[in-house]
Design a protein around this motif. Sequence first.
Motif, PDB file in Angstrom:
ATOM      1  N   LEU A   1       0.842  -1.201   0.000  1.00  0.00           N
ATOM      2  CA  LEU A   1       0.000   0.000   0.000  1.00  0.00           C
ATOM      3  C   LEU A   1       0.877   1.250   0.000  1.00  0.00           C
ATOM      4  O   LEU A   1       1.724   1.423   0.887  1.00  0.00           O
ATOM      5  CB  LEU A   1      -0.872   0.025   1.254  1.00  0.00           C
ATOM      6  N   ILE A   2       0.641   2.115  -0.990  1.00  0.00           N
ATOM      7  CA  ILE A   2       1.436   3.333  -1.136  1.00  0.00           C
ATOM      8  C   ILE A   2       0.464   4.515  -1.164  1.00  0.00           C
ATOM      9  O   ILE A   2      -0.563   4.459  -1.844  1.00  0.00           O
ATOM     10  CB  ILE A   2       2.228   3.289  -2.467  1.00  0.00           C
ATOM     11  N   ASP A   3       0.784   5.571  -0.434  1.00  0.00           N
ATOM     12  CA  ASP A   3      -0.131   6.719  -0.441  1.00  0.00           C
ATOM     13  C   ASP A   3       0.059   7.547  -1.713  1.00  0.00           C
ATOM     14  O   ASP A   3       0.913   7.239  -2.546  1.00  0.00           O
ATOM     15  CB  ASP A   3       0.015   7.551   0.845  1.00  0.00           C
ATOM     16  N   ASP A   4      -0.738   8.596  -1.858  1.00  0.00           N
ATOM     17  CA  ASP A   4      -0.731   9.347  -3.115  1.00  0.00           C
ATOM     18  C   ASP A   4       0.572  10.112  -3.343  1.00  0.00           C
ATOM     19  O   ASP A   4       0.845  10.575  -4.454  1.00  0.00           O
ATOM     20  CB  ASP A   4      -1.924  10.313  -3.156  1.00  0.00           C
ATOM     21  N   ASP A   5       1.380  10.249  -2.300  1.00  0.00           N
ATOM     22  CA  ASP A   5       2.678  10.913  -2.451  1.00  0.00           C
ATOM     23  C   ASP A   5       3.824   9.926  -2.668  1.00  0.00           C
ATOM     24  O   ASP A   5       4.993  10.307  -2.645  1.00  0.00           O
ATOM     25  CB  ASP A   5       2.980  11.759  -1.206  1.00  0.00           C
ATOM     26  N   GLY A   6       3.480   8.669  -2.837  1.00  0.00           N
ATOM     27  CA  GLY A   6       4.523   7.686  -3.120  1.00  0.00           C
ATOM     28  C   GLY A   6       5.175   7.081  -1.886  1.00  0.00           C
ATOM     29  O   GLY A   6       6.197   6.404  -1.990  1.00  0.00           O
ATOM     30  N   ASN A   7       4.588   7.315  -0.713  1.00  0.00           N
ATOM     31  CA  ASN A   7       5.168   6.747   0.516  1.00  0.00           C
ATOM     32  C   ASN A   7       4.451   5.472   0.936  1.00  0.00           C
ATOM     33  O   ASN A   7       3.223   5.383   0.844  1.00  0.00           O
ATOM     34  CB  ASN A   7       5.058   7.756   1.659  1.00  0.00           C
ATOM     35  N   LEU A   8       5.228   4.530   1.429  1.00  0.00           N
ATOM     36  CA  LEU A   8       4.645   3.308   1.966  1.00  0.00           C
ATOM     37  C   LEU A   8       3.708   3.650   3.122  1.00  0.00           C
ATOM     38  O   LEU A   8       4.057   4.447   3.991  1.00  0.00           O
ATOM     39  CB  LEU A   8       5.766   2.397   2.483  1.00  0.00           C
ATOM     40  N   ILE A   9       2.532   3.046   3.121  1.00  0.00           N
ATOM     41  CA  ILE A   9       1.603   3.230   4.241  1.00  0.00           C
ATOM     42  C   ILE A   9       1.928   2.191   5.314  1.00  0.00           C
ATOM     43  O   ILE A   9       1.955   0.992   5.038  1.00  0.00           O
ATOM     44  CB  ILE A   9       0.142   3.078   3.766  1.00  0.00           C
ATOM     45  N   ALA A  10       2.211   2.673   6.514  1.00  0.00           N
ATOM     46  CA  ALA A  10       2.479   1.784   7.654  1.00  0.00           C
ATOM     47  C   ALA A  10       1.568   2.258   8.775  1.00  0.00           C
ATOM     48  O   ALA A  10       1.726   3.377   9.264  1.00  0.00           O
ATOM     49  CB  ALA A  10       3.947   1.861   8.055  1.00  0.00           C
ATOM     50  N   PHE A  11       0.606   1.433   9.141  1.00  0.00           N
ATOM     51  CA  PHE A  11      -0.423   1.867  10.103  1.00  0.00           C
ATOM     52  C   PHE A  11       0.200   2.363  11.410  1.00  0.00           C
ATOM     53  O   PHE A  11       1.007   1.666  12.030  1.00  0.00           O
ATOM     54  CB  PHE A  11      -1.376   0.714  10.433  1.00  0.00           C
ATOM     55  N   ASP A  12      -0.231   3.550  11.857  1.00  0.00           N
ATOM     56  CA  ASP A  12       0.220   4.062  13.159  1.00  0.00           C
ATOM     57  C   ASP A  12      -0.160   3.103  14.281  1.00  0.00           C
ATOM     58  O   ASP A  12       0.616   2.880  15.207  1.00  0.00           O
ATOM     59  CB  ASP A  12      -0.418   5.430  13.440  1.00  0.00           C
ATOM     60  N   SER A  13      -1.369   2.552  14.196  1.00  0.00           N
ATOM     61  CA  SER A  13      -1.835   1.670  15.273  1.00  0.00           C
ATOM     62  C   SER A  13      -0.886   0.481  15.445  1.00  0.00           C
ATOM     63  O   SER A  13      -0.657   0.017  16.560  1.00  0.00           O
ATOM     64  CB  SER A  13      -3.251   1.169  14.969  1.00  0.00           C
ATOM     65  N   VAL A  14      -0.323   0.018  14.343  1.00  0.00           N
ATOM     66  CA  VAL A  14       0.590  -1.128  14.392  1.00  0.00           C
ATOM     67  C   VAL A  14       1.966  -0.700  14.906  1.00  0.00           C
ATOM     68  O   VAL A  14       2.526  -1.318  15.817  1.00  0.00           O
ATOM     69  CB  VAL A  14       0.712  -1.772  12.987  1.00  0.00           C
ATOM     70  N   TYR A  15       2.481   0.387  14.352  1.00  0.00           N
ATOM     71  CA  TYR A  15       3.868   0.749  14.677  1.00  0.00           C
ATOM     72  C   TYR A  15       3.987   1.510  15.991  1.00  0.00           C
ATOM     73  O   TYR A  15       5.026   1.447  16.644  1.00  0.00           O
ATOM     74  CB  TYR A  15       4.537   1.417  13.468  1.00  0.00           C
ATOM     75  N   ASP A  16       2.917   2.195  16.412  1.00  0.00           N
ATOM     76  CA  ASP A  16       2.929   2.746  17.771  1.00  0.00           C
ATOM     77  C   ASP A  16       2.943   1.600  18.785  1.00  0.00           C
ATOM     78  O   ASP A  16       3.624   1.670  19.811  1.00  0.00           O
ATOM     79  CB  ASP A  16       1.704   3.642  18.005  1.00  0.00           C
TER      80      ASP A  16
ATOM     81  N   ALA B   1       7.786 -10.068  17.981  1.00  0.00           N
ATOM     82  CA  ALA B   1       7.121  -8.757  17.996  1.00  0.00           C
ATOM     83  C   ALA B   1       5.850  -8.764  17.147  1.00  0.00           C
ATOM     84  O   ALA B   1       4.850  -8.140  17.515  1.00  0.00           O
ATOM     85  CB  ALA B   1       8.087  -7.681  17.496  1.00  0.00           C
ATOM     86  N   GLY B   2       5.889  -9.478  16.019  1.00  0.00           N
ATOM     87  CA  GLY B   2       4.709  -9.534  15.153  1.00  0.00           C
ATOM     88  C   GLY B   2       3.520 -10.134  15.885  1.00  0.00           C
ATOM     89  O   GLY B   2       2.402  -9.601  15.845  1.00  0.00           O
ATOM     90  N   MET B   3       3.770 -11.237  16.578  1.00  0.00           N
ATOM     91  CA  MET B   3       2.691 -11.874  17.339  1.00  0.00           C
ATOM     92  C   MET B   3       2.184 -10.948  18.438  1.00  0.00           C
ATOM     93  O   MET B   3       0.978 -10.814  18.657  1.00  0.00           O
ATOM     94  CB  MET B   3       3.195 -13.179  17.950  1.00  0.00           C
ATOM     95  N   ASN B   4       3.128 -10.284  19.120  1.00  0.00           N
ATOM     96  CA  ASN B   4       2.731  -9.374  20.203  1.00  0.00           C
ATOM     97  C   ASN B   4       1.873  -8.224  19.679  1.00  0.00           C
ATOM     98  O   ASN B   4       0.969  -7.755  20.374  1.00  0.00           O
ATOM     99  CB  ASN B   4       3.970  -8.781  20.881  1.00  0.00           C
ATOM    100  N   ILE B   5       2.189  -7.748  18.478  1.00  0.00           N
ATOM    101  CA  ILE B   5       1.410  -6.639  17.908  1.00  0.00           C
ATOM    102  C   ILE B   5      -0.050  -7.056  17.779  1.00  0.00           C
ATOM    103  O   ILE B   5      -0.959  -6.343  18.209  1.00  0.00           O
ATOM    104  CB  ILE B   5       1.976  -6.224  16.523  1.00  0.00           C
ATOM    105  N   LEU B   6      -0.282  -8.218  17.210  1.00  0.00           N
ATOM    106  CA  LEU B   6      -1.667  -8.672  17.035  1.00  0.00           C
ATOM    107  C   LEU B   6      -2.365  -8.820  18.386  1.00  0.00           C
ATOM    108  O   LEU B   6      -3.489  -8.359  18.578  1.00  0.00           O
ATOM    109  CB  LEU B   6      -1.708  -9.985  16.247  1.00  0.00           C
ATOM    110  N   VAL B   7      -1.669  -9.425  19.336  1.00  0.00           N
ATOM    111  CA  VAL B   7      -2.272  -9.645  20.659  1.00  0.00           C
ATOM    112  C   VAL B   7      -2.561  -8.309  21.349  1.00  0.00           C
ATOM    113  O   VAL B   7      -3.657  -8.088  21.882  1.00  0.00           O
ATOM    114  CB  VAL B   7      -1.348 -10.525  21.532  1.00  0.00           C
ATOM    115  N   ASP B   8      -1.580  -7.408  21.321  1.00  0.00           N
ATOM    116  CA  ASP B   8      -1.762  -6.108  21.988  1.00  0.00           C
ATOM    117  C   ASP B   8      -2.945  -5.348  21.386  1.00  0.00           C
ATOM    118  O   ASP B   8      -3.733  -4.741  22.112  1.00  0.00           O
ATOM    119  CB  ASP B   8      -0.492  -5.250  21.858  1.00  0.00           C
ATOM    120  N   ILE B   9      -3.057  -5.364  20.071  1.00  0.00           N
ATOM    121  CA  ILE B   9      -4.145  -4.621  19.420  1.00  0.00           C
ATOM    122  C   ILE B   9      -5.495  -5.273  19.701  1.00  0.00           C
ATOM    123  O   ILE B   9      -6.460  -4.608  20.076  1.00  0.00           O
ATOM    124  CB  ILE B   9      -3.893  -4.508  17.894  1.00  0.00           C
ATOM    125  N   GLU B  10      -5.555  -6.583  19.556  1.00  0.00           N
ATOM    126  CA  GLU B  10      -6.846  -7.268  19.729  1.00  0.00           C
ATOM    127  C   GLU B  10      -7.337  -7.191  21.178  1.00  0.00           C
ATOM    128  O   GLU B  10      -8.534  -7.229  21.421  1.00  0.00           O
ATOM    129  CB  GLU B  10      -6.730  -8.734  19.291  1.00  0.00           C
TER     130      GLU B  10
END
Lengths: 413, 413
Positions: free
Chosen positions: B46-61, B301-310
Amino acid sequence: MGKDIIADHARWPRLEDEIFKVNKECKEAIKEKGRDKVIDSTLGTLIDDDGNLIAFDSVYDTLKNMDKKSIASYAAIEGNEAYLDLLVDKCFGPYKPDAYIKAIATAGGTGAIRHSFWTFLNPGDYVICPNWYWPAYQTMCEEFDREFKTYEFLDKDFNFNLEEFKKTLDFALENRDRVLCVFNSPANNPTGFSIDDAMWDEILDVIKKRAAAGKFISILLDVAYIEFAGDGSQKKFFEKFSSLPENIITTVAYSMSKSYTAYGIRTGACIIISSNGDFANRAFDSMKHSNRSIWSNITHAGMNILVDIENDEEKKKSYEDELKANRQLLEKRAKAFVESAKEVDLIHLPYFGGFFISIPCDNPKEVAEKLKEKDMYIVSNKNGLRFAVCAVSEDKCKIAPKLIKEAIDEVNK
Amino acid sequence: MGKDIIADHARWPRLEDEIFKVNKECKEAIKEKGRDKVIDSTLGTLIDDDGNLIAFDSVYDTLKNMDKKSIASYAAIEGNEAYLDLLVDKCFGPYKPDAYIKAIATAGGTGAIRHSFWTFLNPGDYVICPNWYWPAYQTMCEEFDREFKTYEFLDKDFNFNLEEFKKTLDFALENRDRVLCVFNSPANNPTGFSIDDAMWDEILDVIKKRAAAGKFISILLDVAYIEFAGDGSQKKFFEKFSSLPENIITTVAYSMSKSYTAYGIRTGACIIISSNGDFANRAFDSMKHSNRSIWSNITHAGMNILVDIENDEEKKKSYEDELKANRQLLEKRAKAFVESAKEVDLIHLPYFGGFFISIPCDNPKEVAEKLKEKDMYIVSNKNGLRFAVCAVSEDKCKIAPKLIKEAIDEVNK
């Protein structure tokens, strides 16, 4: 038709994780009796004296300051170029072999071992390995239908057992054209033993003689613990992998797990060393094909951490300071254990570095059980016990040998 | 003896990454001419209209606030329990099949596909797959010595081609006892096509009839793009995998790569669905053995992200808002493309969701070359072009069909 929905080669009993089980029991004991009263020698990660996992600030500050887009994006299938170049330099230090060298990113050291077993052996060929070994080697041989044969690691004087190695190599090659020799050195898991440079000359002489018959011999150097195995000179042996005959190929399984306290980030590499540039390239091609077929690409953030640290003098200094401090922590703990062991006449295998010290004994499972009565939790294997200097405080390292000695004497009276 | 240090089964030419190559050319064009002038339809993220990769804040925060010890430590070999439980719930939503369900953590969706090909097929058995497919399926079949056979995906009315599927299934089973059927739906890569619920009934009827003869049929549902394939009802088809005959086993390859914009974190799972609890358990055992043999464990960390968010209502809300906003972004872009395509009579396969729309054409490679002259960079495959709505702004999605139509007409005049 087959009678089972699971394909013939893929039927395995559930892998039971013994370490996980004894760790769980240990946690319960700590809860009940208090951390001070219990010796937890179950873990394979660096633990501070208060029982907390050590995670280097230099590594995790780098991660936390990383642009999220660099974490989110895919890495190249073979690994990013800067990562691979810097990792090769870091692994070899000033002792880079004079040979063709190609590296490919892998999921931890495990992935590099998997690739070596897969690429250089046909089904039915042998992996040969000392009899004190990381059990996953055997699991991989099962998975990929390679034969696994161990030999007595050390002779009666606790030197590498060259005679047994020779015999096993000859056995493995008797009816086959290929063999892979695993050496988990320096700082072997589970013993802490390192093969010294003079012995490496002898080992390589043996291998060269067998290779003269035209057989293909692969050497896998699993160096998972190398950064905790000395002040730099432990890397000198890499030079010996220069100008070997073309039918000997060497791979190095390098892992960020221990050296960066990045166990959970799953970042490593397989470094291919060959006197033949075409062989090195084609091994790389084979492993890139494997990468695509099993995990596509590996954790991008892990690669970025190594690159960010290596390319920034200040970060590099912080990282190296942390690494050194923790290597010294291990050395102090090991020294305490070894001195106490001497006092109580507890025999252990020679320790030169790394996370573990091994105690050979009869009935190791029963001894480990007995130790639970003394509030000590330790992992046993076929040949003895694995004491985790990575996980036990210096004070407890002093106490442990006496408890172990008593338990051995009680069980094997 | 073999004449090659690479083992017989492991010899492959270097995998060339076509996407990487055209992406590199595109970057150069952007540098030279400016981002506004170039259409970059090369990427699969997923790339935004300015050409930057979209990385969800909710995930990376969530990642940046995670205790470093939880990132550093090893996860369980089979994946952490909370992660697997929450992932199964998230994957199926309210449409969980009535069956025995076991999940195991894998390196992205790739790992789950690898496990399915490995565990349910013997060498020489067939993987059958529509002829618009993700090329890694074929690479895996090469790696593990499975046969790969494709069939015409859609009939002349652009419905799933049930007749071709039947024929290919019969062909694959003629001399074999096992087959694996891959369905990359909903939101197929590279077409955006989704098999509808009524067609699923027909497909499952066909499979059940063939299974009546006692053959083992595995169904692999690669749902990499499912969270971008509708407002929830796209998961309804999962219910149909209830109470299937025991010799049909289903696996779902679920990936956090797209659904959490966590491509580089390599976290996914293989969900096993069976009417036989023993089969489900033993498939799990087989895959756990594989986990240990290829990557040991996956990114903690990937597993923890899903658990923390859910597990956190607020985080979950933020995540779902971001997911929805980006699904709508894709929908808007796709709508713009489809409307413009209609205006210029450009034929494309039906799009129901996901990152790509496919344009069937003759000489796709030449058409893609021709498009470079028009400052558009696009990935071609055997059957046509893959337009990346995930990567191209709405404005450019409006312009693109005309350019593609012109290029096709110019090349195939």
